[in-house]
Design a protein around this motif. Sequence first.
Motif, PDB file in Angstrom:
ATOM      1  N   SER A   2      17.644  -7.194  -3.148  1.00  0.00           N
ATOM      2  CA  SER A   2      17.056  -8.394  -3.708  1.00  0.00           C
ATOM      3  C   SER A   2      15.619  -8.578  -3.221  1.00  0.00           C
ATOM      4  N   THR A   3      14.809  -9.126  -4.087  1.00  0.00           N
ATOM      5  CA  THR A   3      13.419  -9.368  -3.708  1.00  0.00           C
ATOM      6  C   THR A   3      13.147 -10.855  -3.580  1.00  0.00           C
ATOM      7  N   GLY A   4      14.213 -11.657  -3.465  1.00  0.00           N
ATOM      8  CA  GLY A   4      14.053 -13.100  -3.363  1.00  0.00           C
ATOM      9  C   GLY A   4      13.287 -13.509  -2.120  1.00  0.00           C
ATOM     10  N   SER A   5      12.811 -14.746  -2.119  1.00  0.00           N
ATOM     11  CA  SER A   5      11.990 -15.210  -0.996  1.00  0.00           C
ATOM     12  C   SER A   5      12.775 -16.076  -0.025  1.00  0.00           C
ATOM     13  N   HIS A   6      14.079 -16.053  -0.103  1.00  0.00           N
ATOM     14  CA  HIS A   6      14.877 -16.841   0.826  1.00  0.00           C
ATOM     15  C   HIS A   6      15.994 -15.966   1.402  1.00  0.00           C
ATOM     16  N   GLY A   7      16.655 -16.482   2.421  1.00  0.00           N
ATOM     17  CA  GLY A   7      17.727 -15.717   3.041  1.00  0.00           C
ATOM     18  C   GLY A   7      17.244 -14.978   4.273  1.00  0.00           C
ATOM     19  N   ARG A   8      18.023 -14.006   4.686  1.00  0.00           N
ATOM     20  CA  ARG A   8      17.735 -13.235   5.885  1.00  0.00           C
ATOM     21  C   ARG A   8      16.465 -12.416   5.715  1.00  0.00           C
ATOM     22  N   VAL A   9      15.713 -12.297   6.775  1.00  0.00           N
ATOM     23  CA  VAL A   9      14.481 -11.511   6.767  1.00  0.00           C
ATOM     24  C   VAL A   9      14.640 -10.356   7.752  1.00  0.00           C
ATOM     25  N   LYS A  10      14.282  -9.183   7.324  1.00  0.00           N
ATOM     26  CA  LYS A  10      14.314  -7.993   8.181  1.00  0.00           C
ATOM     27  C   LYS A  10      12.931  -7.376   8.151  1.00  0.00           C
ATOM     28  N   ARG A  11      12.298  -7.289   9.292  1.00  0.00           N
ATOM     29  CA  ARG A  11      10.964  -6.717   9.385  1.00  0.00           C
ATOM     30  C   ARG A  11      11.084  -5.275   9.857  1.00  0.00           C
ATOM     31  N   VAL A  12      10.463  -4.367   9.131  1.00  0.00           N
ATOM     32  CA  VAL A  12      10.445  -2.957   9.487  1.00  0.00           C
ATOM     33  C   VAL A  12       9.002  -2.604   9.828  1.00  0.00           C
ATOM     34  N   THR A  13       8.790  -2.106  11.025  1.00  0.00           N
ATOM     35  CA  THR A  13       7.445  -1.759  11.468  1.00  0.00           C
ATOM     36  C   THR A  13       7.418  -0.289  11.866  1.00  0.00           C
ATOM     37  N   ALA A  14       6.399   0.404  11.391  1.00  0.00           N
ATOM     38  CA  ALA A  14       6.229   1.808  11.750  1.00  0.00           C
ATOM     39  C   ALA A  14       4.741   2.110  11.796  1.00  0.00           C
ATOM     40  N   GLU A  15       4.379   3.054  12.621  1.00  0.00           N
ATOM     41  CA  GLU A  15       2.984   3.467  12.708  1.00  0.00           C
ATOM     42  C   GLU A  15       2.932   4.969  12.498  1.00  0.00           C
ATOM     43  N   PHE A  16       2.092   5.385  11.573  1.00  0.00           N
ATOM     44  CA  PHE A  16       1.950   6.798  11.261  1.00  0.00           C
ATOM     45  C   PHE A  16       0.525   7.227  11.561  1.00  0.00           C
ATOM     46  N   ARG A  17       0.386   8.430  12.074  1.00  0.00           N
ATOM     47  CA  ARG A  17      -0.931   8.957  12.435  1.00  0.00           C
ATOM     48  C   ARG A  17      -1.100  10.348  11.853  1.00  0.00           C
ATOM     49  N   GLY A  18      -2.343  10.753  11.747  1.00  0.00           N
ATOM     50  CA  GLY A  18      -2.650  12.120  11.345  1.00  0.00           C
ATOM     51  C   GLY A  18      -2.155  12.476   9.961  1.00  0.00           C
ATOM     52  N   ASP A  19      -1.510  13.640   9.868  1.00  0.00           N
ATOM     53  CA  ASP A  19      -1.049  14.157   8.574  1.00  0.00           C
ATOM     54  C   ASP A  19      -0.075  13.213   7.882  1.00  0.00           C
ATOM     55  N   ILE A  24       0.991   9.473   3.416  1.00  0.00           N
ATOM     56  CA  ILE A  24       1.328   8.153   2.879  1.00  0.00           C
ATOM     57  C   ILE A  24       0.212   7.648   1.978  1.00  0.00           C
ATOM     58  N   ASP A  25      -1.031   7.843   2.377  1.00  0.00           N
ATOM     59  CA  ASP A  25      -2.161   7.444   1.520  1.00  0.00           C
ATOM     60  C   ASP A  25      -2.107   8.168   0.182  1.00  0.00           C
ATOM     61  N   ILE A  26      -1.788   9.443   0.205  1.00  0.00           N
ATOM     62  CA  ILE A  26      -1.693  10.227  -1.034  1.00  0.00           C
ATOM     63  C   ILE A  26      -0.566   9.685  -1.912  1.00  0.00           C
ATOM     64  N   LEU A  27       0.584   9.378  -1.299  1.00  0.00           N
ATOM     65  CA  LEU A  27       1.695   8.797  -2.063  1.00  0.00           C
ATOM     66  C   LEU A  27       1.295   7.475  -2.705  1.00  0.00           C
ATOM     67  N   GLU A  28       0.588   6.640  -1.962  1.00  0.00           N
ATOM     68  CA  GLU A  28       0.162   5.349  -2.492  1.00  0.00           C
ATOM     69  C   GLU A  28      -0.754   5.519  -3.696  1.00  0.00           C
ATOM     70  N   VAL A  29      -1.637   6.510  -3.642  1.00  0.00           N
ATOM     71  CA  VAL A  29      -2.533   6.774  -4.773  1.00  0.00           C
ATOM     72  C   VAL A  29      -1.738   7.319  -5.952  1.00  0.00           C
ATOM     73  N   MET A  30      -0.852   8.283  -5.680  1.00  0.00           N
ATOM     74  CA  MET A  30      -0.035   8.863  -6.747  1.00  0.00           C
ATOM     75  C   MET A  30       0.792   7.797  -7.456  1.00  0.00           C
ATOM     76  N   LEU A  31       1.346   6.875  -6.691  1.00  0.00           N
ATOM     77  CA  LEU A  31       2.196   5.823  -7.246  1.00  0.00           C
ATOM     78  C   LEU A  31       1.397   4.646  -7.800  1.00  0.00           C
ATOM     79  N   ARG A  32       0.064   4.709  -7.632  1.00  0.00           N
ATOM     80  CA  ARG A  32      -0.829   3.633  -8.079  1.00  0.00           C
ATOM     81  C   ARG A  32      -0.383   2.280  -7.525  1.00  0.00           C
ATOM     82  N   MET A  33      -0.149   2.265  -6.227  1.00  0.00           N
ATOM     83  CA  MET A  33       0.333   1.055  -5.564  1.00  0.00           C
ATOM     84  C   MET A  33      -0.679  -0.088  -5.657  1.00  0.00           C
TER      85      MET A  33
END
Length: 99
Positions: A2-19, A24-33
């Motif tokens: 669900s993409t609703g704005s209420h209810g339980r919230v789960k935060r996912v945090t990750a840090e990516f470096r280098g390749d 991820i940048d390439i994926l974002e461009v390919m997907l036209r995010m």
Amino acid sequence: MSTGSHGRVKRVTAEFRGDEAVGIDILEVMLRMGEVSRSRVECDTRLVRLALQALDRAIVEYCAKTGQRYPGYQDIMKFLDARVPEVPADAARVVSIQK
């Protein structure tokens, strides 16, 4: 998912470096995010949502093939690493997207 704005919230945090960060940048461009996201946080949220949906489908596929009901992280990683990628697109079928 669900993409609703209420209810339980789960935060996912990750840090990516280098390749990985470049990948991820390439994926974002390919997907036209940029066309579907107004901010960096919204882009990250949509990308993670997409990744989780793809992971869910991979787990369903793994369970169907192996009969295992609750696969672990290492099982899924081995399964994904062993999957043969699709045949690359013919040069005639590759389309460039212009801004």
